[in-house]
Design a protein around this motif. Structure first.
Motif, PDB file in Angstrom:
ATOM      1  N   GLU A   1       0.822  -1.217   0.000  1.00 20.18           N
ATOM      2  CA  GLU A   1       0.000   0.000   0.000  1.00 20.18           C
ATOM      3  C   GLU A   1       0.853   1.263   0.000  1.00 20.18           C
ATOM      4  O   GLU A   1       0.528   2.242  -0.679  1.00 20.18           O
ATOM      5  CB  GLU A   1      -0.925  -0.002   1.224  1.00 20.18           C
ATOM      6  N   GLU A   2       1.935   1.256   0.752  1.00 20.67           N
ATOM      7  CA  GLU A   2       2.787   2.444   0.825  1.00 20.67           C
ATOM      8  C   GLU A   2       3.443   2.742  -0.518  1.00 20.67           C
ATOM      9  O   GLU A   2       3.615   3.905  -0.894  1.00 20.67           O
ATOM     10  CB  GLU A   2       3.853   2.256   1.915  1.00 20.67           C
ATOM     11  N   PHE A   3       3.802   1.702  -1.263  1.00 21.94           N
ATOM     12  CA  PHE A   3       4.373   1.918  -2.589  1.00 21.94           C
ATOM     13  C   PHE A   3       3.330   2.528  -3.526  1.00 21.94           C
ATOM     14  O   PHE A   3       3.637   3.416  -4.328  1.00 21.94           O
ATOM     15  CB  PHE A   3       4.884   0.590  -3.170  1.00 21.94           C
ATOM     16  N   GLN A   4       2.088   2.059  -3.425  1.00 25.99           N
ATOM     17  CA  GLN A   4       1.016   2.612  -4.249  1.00 25.99           C
ATOM     18  C   GLN A   4       0.813   4.100  -3.961  1.00 25.99           C
ATOM     19  O   GLN A   4       0.538   4.887  -4.876  1.00 25.99           O
ATOM     20  CB  GLN A   4      -0.273   1.832  -4.002  1.00 25.99           C
ATOM     21  N   LYS A   5       0.967   4.480  -2.692  1.00 23.86           N
ATOM     22  CA  LYS A   5       0.846   5.895  -2.330  1.00 23.86           C
ATOM     23  C   LYS A   5       1.955   6.716  -2.981  1.00 23.86           C
ATOM     24  O   LYS A   5       1.726   7.844  -3.436  1.00 23.86           O
ATOM     25  CB  LYS A   5       0.901   6.054  -0.807  1.00 23.86           C
ATOM     26  N   GLU A   6       3.176   6.154  -3.023  1.00 22.18           N
ATOM     27  CA  GLU A   6       4.294   6.862  -3.646  1.00 22.18           C
ATOM     28  C   GLU A   6       4.060   7.044  -5.145  1.00 22.18           C
ATOM     29  O   GLU A   6       4.417   8.082  -5.714  1.00 22.18           O
ATOM     30  CB  GLU A   6       5.598   6.095  -3.411  1.00 22.18           C
ATOM     31  N   VAL A   7       3.474   6.043  -5.777  1.00 22.47           N
ATOM     32  CA  VAL A   7       3.162   6.147  -7.206  1.00 22.47           C
ATOM     33  C   VAL A   7       2.202   7.313  -7.445  1.00 22.47           C
ATOM     34  O   VAL A   7       2.350   8.082  -8.403  1.00 22.47           O
ATOM     35  CB  VAL A   7       2.554   4.833  -7.735  1.00 22.47           C
ATOM     36  N   LYS A   8       1.225   7.481  -6.563  1.00 18.27           N
ATOM     37  CA  LYS A   8       0.254   8.564  -6.703  1.00 18.27           C
ATOM     38  C   LYS A   8       0.886   9.923  -6.475  1.00 18.27           C
ATOM     39  O   LYS A   8       0.440  10.934  -7.036  1.00 18.27           O
ATOM     40  CB  LYS A   8      -0.905   8.352  -5.723  1.00 18.27           C
ATOM     41  N   ARG A   9       1.943   9.972  -5.654  1.00 18.25           N
ATOM     42  CA  ARG A   9       2.615  11.244  -5.391  1.00 18.25           C
ATOM     43  C   ARG A   9       3.458  11.697  -6.580  1.00 18.25           C
ATOM     44  O   ARG A   9       3.651  12.893  -6.793  1.00 18.25           O
ATOM     45  CB  ARG A   9       3.503  11.127  -4.149  1.00 18.25           C
ATOM     46  N   ALA A  10       4.015  10.745  -7.316  1.00 20.62           N
ATOM     47  CA  ALA A  10       4.874  11.083  -8.460  1.00 20.62           C
ATOM     48  C   ALA A  10       4.488  10.228  -9.669  1.00 20.62           C
ATOM     49  O   ALA A  10       5.284   9.425 -10.160  1.00 20.62           O
ATOM     50  CB  ALA A  10       6.339  10.872  -8.092  1.00 20.62           C
ATOM     51  N   PRO A  11       3.256  10.375 -10.179  1.00 20.21           N
ATOM     52  CA  PRO A  11       2.787   9.503 -11.264  1.00 20.21           C
ATOM     53  C   PRO A  11       3.592   9.625 -12.545  1.00 20.21           C
ATOM     54  O   PRO A  11       3.801   8.636 -13.250  1.00 20.21           O
ATOM     55  CB  PRO A  11       1.336   9.949 -11.459  1.00 20.21           C
ATOM     56  N   ALA A  12       4.058  10.842 -12.857  1.00 18.58           N
ATOM     57  CA  ALA A  12       4.794  11.035 -14.108  1.00 18.58           C
ATOM     58  C   ALA A  12       6.107  10.260 -14.107  1.00 18.58           C
ATOM     59  O   ALA A  12       6.494   9.650 -15.110  1.00 18.58           O
ATOM     60  CB  ALA A  12       5.067  12.525 -14.329  1.00 18.58           C
ATOM     61  N   VAL A  13       6.789  10.265 -12.959  1.00 18.32           N
ATOM     62  CA  VAL A  13       8.074   9.563 -12.864  1.00 18.32           C
ATOM     63  C   VAL A  13       7.873   8.059 -13.015  1.00 18.32           C
ATOM     64  O   VAL A  13       8.584   7.394 -13.781  1.00 18.32           O
ATOM     65  CB  VAL A  13       8.757   9.873 -11.518  1.00 18.32           C
ATOM     66  N   PHE A  14       6.912   7.525 -12.298  1.00 18.48           N
ATOM     67  CA  PHE A  14       6.688   6.080 -12.367  1.00 18.48           C
ATOM     68  C   PHE A  14       6.192   5.663 -13.749  1.00 18.48           C
ATOM     69  O   PHE A  14       6.548   4.596 -14.249  1.00 18.48           O
ATOM     70  CB  PHE A  14       5.697   5.642 -11.289  1.00 18.48           C
ATOM     71  N   LYS A  15       5.366   6.495 -14.372  1.00 15.07           N
ATOM     72  CA  LYS A  15       4.887   6.176 -15.714  1.00 15.07           C
ATOM     73  C   LYS A  15       6.054   6.117 -16.697  1.00 15.07           C
ATOM     74  O   LYS A  15       6.116   5.230 -17.569  1.00 15.07           O
ATOM     75  CB  LYS A  15       3.868   7.222 -16.171  1.00 15.07           C
ATOM     76  N   GLN A  16       7.002   7.029 -16.549  1.00 13.73           N
ATOM     77  CA  GLN A  16       8.167   7.045 -17.426  1.00 13.73           C
ATOM     78  C   GLN A  16       9.022   5.797 -17.221  1.00 13.73           C
ATOM     79  O   GLN A  16       9.516   5.198 -18.178  1.00 13.73           O
ATOM     80  CB  GLN A  16       9.004   8.302 -17.180  1.00 13.73           C
TER      81      GLN A  16
END
Length: 227
Positions: free
Chosen positions: A161-176
């Motif tokens: 769950e905590e990793f999913q929260k980090e993805v939401k905080r920086a979606p552009a970086v994770f998408k890249q």
């Protein structure tokens, strides 16, 4: 009981011969916690009663059981899994295997093979099985953002769950990262592959990435190898 005095040696001999020893219906009947202390079990099967009464109390008990099993080096399987809600929760707490009607009722060998082919389910080979056995003992249900991937190709095996929260905080970086990881010509892919190689050799543990004023630091550790 006399047979209990003989059981530890019998279980040990089975394991020495290459067999795995599992405890059935853990959490009910005669599956005492004391047995985990006295006997060498490879896996416990969490009793289906927890799925039948799938309330908050059951979830807390299951979470504690899975964590305890990992601490003891014992794998876990949940019985009686029938819904997506149950499956998602068990994945979240790190339970390794499920048994139940969620995917299918019990089938003859021929029908099972047909079902697997129709659904495109990948069957693990021996090397993959040993890899997942090792990964499965990691305690991933923590407050630290954690994910598992297979290293050479970006394929997430697990996120908490905590990793999913980090993805939401920086979606552009994770998408890249997701889009470019598997593109050999990509500059990010080259840097990530070099980073993964250094982690494999024990030479690095952090990777920093900046994208549109967002910063991301990845911390990596090799926990299993599948050759």
């Amino acid at each position: 009981m006399p047979y209990l005095r003989m059981l530890p040696a019998a279980i040990h001999n089975f394991r020495q011969a290459g067999y795995e020893v599992w405890m059935d219906d853990f959490g009910s009947g005669y599956s005492s916690l004391n047995y985990l202390k006295n006997f060498e079990f490879d896996e416990i099967k969490l009793d289906m009663i927890f799925m039948k009464d799938f309330d908050e109390a059951s979830k807390k008990i299951l979470t504690a059981c899975v964590k305890m099993a990992k601490d003891l080096g014992i794998h876990t399987l949940a019985e009686g899994v029938e819904t997506k809600q149950q499956l998602d929760f068990l994945q979240l707490i790190g339970c390794e295997r499920i048994q139940g009607f969620y995917y299918s009722k019990p089938l003859p060998t021929g029908e099972f093979a047909k079902l697997v082919a129709e659904k495109g389910i990948e069957i693990e080979n021996w090397q993959q099985s040993k890899f997942y056995q090792c990964v499965g003992l990691m305690d991933l249900a923590s407050d630290k953002p954690t994910c598992l991937d297979n290293g050479s190709h970006f394929r997430l095996l697990y996120v908490n769950e905590e990793f999913q929260k980090e993805v939401k905080r920086a979606p552009a970086v994770f998408k890249q990262i997701v889009n470019e990881w598997n593109k050999p010509e990509s500059e990010i892919a080259k840097r990530l592959q070099a980073f993964a190689k250094k982690v494999d050799q024990g030479e690095a543990s952090y990777f920093d990435l900046k994208q549109t004023e967002q910063y991301l630091r990845l911390s990596a550790q090799q926990i299993a190898r599948c050759s």
